[in-house]
Design a protein around this motif. Sequence first.
Motif, short mmCIF file in Angstrom:
data_model
loop_
_atom_site.label_atom_id
_atom_site.label_comp_id
_atom_site.label_asym_id
_atom_site.label_seq_id
_atom_site.Cartn_x
_atom_site.Cartn_y
_atom_site.Cartn_z
N ILE A 1 119.13 15.59 -69.50
CA ILE A 1 119.05 14.44 -68.60
C ILE A 1 120.17 14.48 -67.57
O ILE A 1 119.95 14.17 -66.40
CB ILE A 1 119.07 13.13 -69.41
CG1 ILE A 1 117.76 12.98 -70.19
CG2 ILE A 1 119.31 11.92 -68.52
CD1 ILE A 1 117.75 11.86 -71.22
N LEU A 2 121.37 14.90 -67.97
CA LEU A 2 122.48 15.02 -67.01
C LEU A 2 122.16 16.04 -65.93
O LEU A 2 122.51 15.87 -64.76
CB LEU A 2 123.77 15.39 -67.72
CG LEU A 2 124.41 14.29 -68.57
CD1 LEU A 2 125.61 14.84 -69.33
CD2 LEU A 2 124.81 13.10 -67.71
N GLU A 3 121.48 17.11 -66.31
CA GLU A 3 121.14 18.17 -65.36
C GLU A 3 119.93 17.82 -64.50
O GLU A 3 119.90 18.13 -63.31
CB GLU A 3 120.86 19.47 -66.12
CG GLU A 3 120.57 20.66 -65.22
CD GLU A 3 120.35 21.93 -66.03
OE1 GLU A 3 119.47 22.71 -65.62
OE2 GLU A 3 121.03 22.12 -67.04
N ASN A 4 118.93 17.14 -65.08
CA ASN A 4 117.66 16.91 -64.39
C ASN A 4 117.38 15.46 -64.04
O ASN A 4 116.39 15.17 -63.37
CB ASN A 4 116.50 17.42 -65.26
CG ASN A 4 116.62 18.89 -65.54
OD1 ASN A 4 116.44 19.71 -64.66
ND2 ASN A 4 116.98 19.23 -66.77
N LEU B 1 116.37 11.45 -64.99
CA LEU B 1 115.30 10.89 -65.83
C LEU B 1 113.93 11.23 -65.25
O LEU B 1 113.12 10.34 -64.99
CB LEU B 1 115.47 9.37 -65.96
CG LEU B 1 116.62 8.93 -66.85
CD1 LEU B 1 116.80 7.42 -66.78
CD2 LEU B 1 116.42 9.39 -68.27
N ASP B 2 113.68 12.49 -65.07
CA ASP B 2 112.40 12.98 -64.55
C ASP B 2 111.43 13.15 -65.71
O ASP B 2 111.35 14.21 -66.34
CB ASP B 2 112.63 14.32 -63.83
CG ASP B 2 111.39 14.82 -63.12
OD1 ASP B 2 110.29 14.28 -63.36
OD2 ASP B 2 111.52 15.77 -62.33
N LEU B 3 110.70 12.07 -66.02
CA LEU B 3 109.82 12.09 -67.19
C LEU B 3 108.67 13.09 -67.05
O LEU B 3 108.27 13.71 -68.04
CB LEU B 3 109.27 10.69 -67.46
CG LEU B 3 110.31 9.66 -67.92
CD1 LEU B 3 109.68 8.31 -68.16
CD2 LEU B 3 111.03 10.14 -69.17
N GLN B 4 108.15 13.26 -65.82
CA GLN B 4 107.08 14.23 -65.63
C GLN B 4 107.57 15.64 -65.97
O GLN B 4 106.87 16.40 -66.62
CB GLN B 4 106.56 14.20 -64.19
CG GLN B 4 105.65 13.02 -63.92
CD GLN B 4 105.08 13.07 -62.53
OE1 GLN B 4 105.78 13.41 -61.58
NE2 GLN B 4 103.81 12.74 -62.41
N ARG B 5 108.75 15.97 -65.53
CA ARG B 5 109.30 17.29 -65.83
C ARG B 5 109.60 17.45 -67.32
O ARG B 5 109.36 18.51 -67.90
CB ARG B 5 110.56 17.54 -65.01
CG ARG B 5 111.11 18.92 -65.20
CD ARG B 5 112.18 19.23 -64.20
NE ARG B 5 112.73 20.55 -64.46
CZ ARG B 5 113.79 21.04 -63.88
NH1 ARG B 5 114.44 20.32 -62.99
NH2 ARG B 5 114.22 22.24 -64.18
N LEU B 6 110.11 16.40 -67.93
CA LEU B 6 110.40 16.44 -69.36
C LEU B 6 109.13 16.69 -70.17
O LEU B 6 109.10 17.58 -71.02
CB LEU B 6 111.07 15.14 -69.81
CG LEU B 6 111.47 15.05 -71.27
CD1 LEU B 6 112.48 16.14 -71.64
CD2 LEU B 6 112.03 13.68 -71.58
N VAL B 7 108.08 15.96 -69.87
CA VAL B 7 106.80 16.16 -70.58
C VAL B 7 106.26 17.55 -70.29
O VAL B 7 105.75 18.23 -71.19
CB VAL B 7 105.79 15.06 -70.21
CG1 VAL B 7 104.40 15.38 -70.76
CG2 VAL B 7 106.26 13.71 -70.74
N ALA B 8 106.38 18.02 -69.06
CA ALA B 8 105.92 19.37 -68.72
C ALA B 8 106.67 20.41 -69.54
O ALA B 8 106.08 21.39 -70.01
CB ALA B 8 106.10 19.63 -67.22
#
Length: 105
Positions: free
Chosen positions: A27-30, A32-39
């Motif tokens: 999360i610190l690097e990216n 709160l990009d939930l779409q990217r996390l789920v991907a």
Amino acid sequence: MSPLRLVFLGLAIWGAVHPMIYFGPWILENGLDLQRLVAEWKVSQATTGLYWDLVIAAIALSVWILAEVAVRRNWLALLAIPATFLIGVSCGLPLYLFLRAKPVR
């Protein structure tokens, strides 16, 4: 507090902290990009299977919590639902069991 409740509380705390050791840096690097996390959870068939396993378990746990809260009127137990979806089943399930195991008055 009973030993069983202490075990559930310990597991809930562990289930909240341990996954964050991995999610925190991501999360610190990216952000709160939930779409990217789920991907990223779906990069392989193995991780996609685990993703769906946890989604289904989270939904089943939420249905169980709602059904029991409707009967037992233990409104505090509803806290386990956001814990399940915001942290994970590893926190939500033991948290619910901890809250549910409170002595009945």
